[in-house]
Design a protein around this motif. Structure first.
Motif, short mmCIF file in Angstrom:
data_model
loop_
_atom_site.label_atom_id
_atom_site.label_comp_id
_atom_site.label_asym_id
_atom_site.label_seq_id
_atom_site.Cartn_x
_atom_site.Cartn_y
_atom_site.Cartn_z
N THR A 176 0.84 -1.20 0.00
CA THR A 176 0.00 0.00 0.00
C THR A 176 0.87 1.25 0.00
N PHE A 177 1.89 1.24 0.84
CA PHE A 177 2.78 2.40 0.91
C PHE A 177 3.49 2.63 -0.41
N LEU A 178 4.07 1.55 -0.93
CA LEU A 178 4.91 1.66 -2.11
C LEU A 178 4.10 2.01 -3.36
N ARG A 179 2.91 1.42 -3.48
CA ARG A 179 2.18 1.54 -4.75
C ARG A 179 1.08 2.59 -4.71
N VAL A 180 0.67 2.99 -3.52
CA VAL A 180 -0.43 3.97 -3.45
C VAL A 180 0.01 5.27 -2.76
N THR A 181 0.54 5.14 -1.53
CA THR A 181 0.88 6.35 -0.78
C THR A 181 2.03 7.12 -1.42
N LEU A 182 3.12 6.41 -1.72
CA LEU A 182 4.31 7.08 -2.24
C LEU A 182 4.02 7.83 -3.55
N PRO A 183 3.35 7.20 -4.51
CA PRO A 183 3.02 7.96 -5.73
C PRO A 183 2.14 9.18 -5.45
N ASN A 184 1.28 9.07 -4.46
CA ASN A 184 0.40 10.20 -4.12
C ASN A 184 1.17 11.39 -3.56
N ILE A 185 2.27 11.11 -2.88
CA ILE A 185 2.98 12.20 -2.20
C ILE A 185 4.28 12.56 -2.90
#
Lengths: 350, 280
Positions: free
Chosen positions: B185-194
């Motif tokens: 979730t962090f790598l594929r969703v959160t990181l791209p978002n921020i």
């Protein structure tokens, strides 16, 4: 079968849910209906495993899943604002659930792409897989969100205000369409809405909630025709309210006897609720409610008549068939209430 | 009243204000910046490069790069962890943590340096223990790195907290409901978002890490060729009346600042990123 037993949840001192129990049948389309703050979304999140109850159990097919997280419950969740991944194409969004599976359970890339395309076809977005969410309309985004949730083959589909962010026309189309998809797939589906029209039109059964408790569970027909509480009567459909007093099974507005079924209602103050279409114009006075017409306008195939009742602070609204000439403003009419529902009131308020 | 109305009504005020702003920027920002380059090149291009390539200067540049290379990643990790926990979870002491993240902004850098001396210095709290174990922190590279980390602590976190707050938890919850693990979730969703906010924070963090003077000055000990960063080296050269060399090294820092500005503007224009916090 989904079974909720005595679910309670507090946010600080505020009870969001208070001892809520529901059985959801397999393949059922269930609506959680209520105003904001009624606890309906919290309940949906608890079913999903995105929130956890302070008390009570959640059962899926006889298995206690209360402690399981959302990932382990095999549910599809569709968020009110879609929550699509903005940086991924539509196809990658739909395939996300398959692509994050553990090695071994994860289908090959070509297979994931193929599955995504099938699902996009199902939601009538075939050929749009290469686009980004920002390039889609609200209705299209909502359908991508649905396809994404279906991709993981959930045993249960949960939708949080699925049409809340859409305009009226799209909302109506999408509503029909969702019902069709549901019938096609036979997937148990629970959705949250504050729109009673939506709940009544779409659901097999409706759970009406207020202040963290269930007010009534029933078919749309039950809910609309036989509201189980004053709240439900008020919240679902259009209702006229008349403060009456009941003595010995007879209802009186001020000193006038109103001819409605008041059997089983205890003596004292009560609220008489009736729908705009549950009245007819009468030539008699006895047992009827006299109103003075203040406004008349066409509403679909009927006249909507607004009238004043002396001694009542708010107008009464009724429907009159448009085959008769519109009643003139200022004219006195006599209303016979064909179908009314009485709610006993503990206080003196109407 | 629209701005157009305003300017056509008060043309004198409009031009007067613009001229005042430009004059102020010219005198206080552009002129000094130009002076740096003029002075640096006043001895000719050869003298300029000689000043940059002499051993002490090279050592200062190397140390500055090293300090940035350590403190920026450390603060990126810390910033993400802090912003994640503050924006995605509710826990007791949350507002206290937010306040602590701001601490380096409100404390004078010299005080920050002194705190480290009091803690790790020879007479400091941990001094005897460190001496026993032959660990040098103050007047050595570790002290400089620690002081820089302290000073640049808030940049990434401050940039990410409002951004992640605004984005809410829906995307993460969607990913989790689709079966993704926390890390996925962090790598594929959160990181791209921020990512753009993160890049912005990294740029500012890096600029400050390379340019920090006060805190580093206290803990460095000014050992030439050993514990001098570029800003400290500039000061030493200046105090020795070696103006050309001082300005030559300073011009590198100025170039770094300009480069940061350009990259920052690119992030803002190209990716429509507007940073959420009003400070810096």
């Amino acid at each position: 079968m989904i079974r909720l037993d005595n679910i309670s949840k507090k946010f600080g001192a505020y009870p969001a849910l208070d001892d809520v129990s529901i059985d959801v049948r397999d393949g059922e389309f269930l609506a959680l209906l209520g105003p904001s703050g009624s606890g309906k979304t919290t309940l949906l999140r608890i079913i999903a495993g995105l929130a956890f109850p302070d008390q009570g159990r959640v059962n899926f097919n006889g298995e206690d899943v209360t402690g399981l997280s959302v990932a382990d419950r095999k549910v599809g969740f569709v968020f009110q604002h879609y929550a699509l991944f903005k940086h991924m194409t539509v196809a990658d969004n739909v395939g996300f659930g398959l692509s994050v599976r553990k090695r071994g359970q994860r289908p090959p890339k070509a297979k994931i792409r193929q599955r995504a395309e099938e699902l996009l076809d199902l939601v009538q977005l075939g050929g749009l897989g290469h686009r980004y969410p920002a390039q889609l309309s609200g209705g299209q985004r909502q359908r991508v969100a649905l396809a994404r949730a279906l991709a993981v083959e959930p045993q249960l589909l949960l939708l949080d205000e699925p049409f809340g962010a859409l305009d009226a026309k799209v909302r109506k189309d999408l509503r029909r369409w969702l019902r069709k998809i549901h019938e096609q797939m036979g997937l148990t589906t629970i959705f949250v809405t504050h729109d009673q029209e939506e709940a009544l039109e779409l659901a097999d059964r409706v759970v009406v909630m207020d202040h963290g408790v269930i007010e009534q569970v029933g078919t749309p027909e039950d809910i609309y025709m036989s509201p189980g509480s004053a709240f439900v009567s008020d919240f679902v459909g259009e209702t006229n309210r008349l403060p009456v007093s009941v003595v010995g099974g007879r209802a009186h507005f001020l000193d006038r006897h109103i001819d409605v079924d008041a059997n089983g209602i205890g003596d004292g103050h009560a609220r008489l609720d009736f729908r705009p279409h549950d009245v007819e114009l009468s030539t008699e006075q006895a047992g009827c409610l006299p109103i003075v017409v203040t406004d008349v306008y066409r509403r679909g195939g009927e006249w909507r008549v607004e009238g004043e009742v002396s001694g009542l602070d708010w107008p009464v609204e009724i429907n009159v068939g448009a085959s008769v000439p519109a009643p003139e403003i200022g004219k006195q009419l006599s209303l016979r209430i064909n179908r009314g529902k009485l709610f006993h009131q503990s206080g003196s308020q109407p | 009243m629209t701005p157009k109305n305003l300017s056509s009504r008060f043309p004198a005020a409009q031009y007067g204000l613009i001229a005042l702003a430009l004059a102020f920027i010219g005198v206080s920002l552009v002129l000094p910046l130009a002076a740096v380059f003029v002075e640096a090149l006043s001895g000719g291009i050869e003298t300029y490069f000689a000043a940059l390539t002499e051993p002490d200067a090279r050592s200062a540049i190397r140390l500055t790069l090293l300090v940035a290379a350590i403190s920026v990643p450390v603060n990126v990790i810390f910033g993400i962890v802090a912003a994640w926990s503050i924006s995605k979870f509710d826990f007791p002491g949350k507002s206290l943590l937010v306040t602590f993240i701001d601490l380096p902004f409100s404390v004078s850098p010299v005080v920050a340096g002194l705190v480290y001396v009091l803690l790790f210095g020879a007479q400091g709290l941990l001094g005897p223990w460190l001496r026993e174990h032959d660990i040098e922190i103050i007047f050595a590279v570790p002290g400089i790195v620690l002081a820089t980390i302290f000073i640049t602590f808030p940049f990434v976190a401050r940039e990410l907290i409002p951004l992640m707050n605004e984005q809410g938890r829906d995307d993460e919850e969607a990913a989790l409901s689709l079966g993704a693990s926390g890390f996925q979730t962090f790598l594929r969703v959160t990181l791209p978002n921020i990512r753009w906010g993160l890049l912005y924070g990294v740029l500012l963090c890096n600029a400050r890490a390379m340019g920090e003077f006060g805190a580093v000055s206290v803990v460095s000990g000014h050992l030439r060729g050993l514990t001098n960063t570029m800003p400290l080296h500039v000061e030493i050269l200046y105090n020795e009346y070696n103006f050309v060399a001082a300005f030559a090294v300073a011009s590198l820092l100025a170039l770094l600042a300009l480069l940061t500005l350009v990259l920052k503007s690119i992030v803002e224009w190209r990716f429509g990123y507007h940073h959420g916090s009003a400070r810096h």
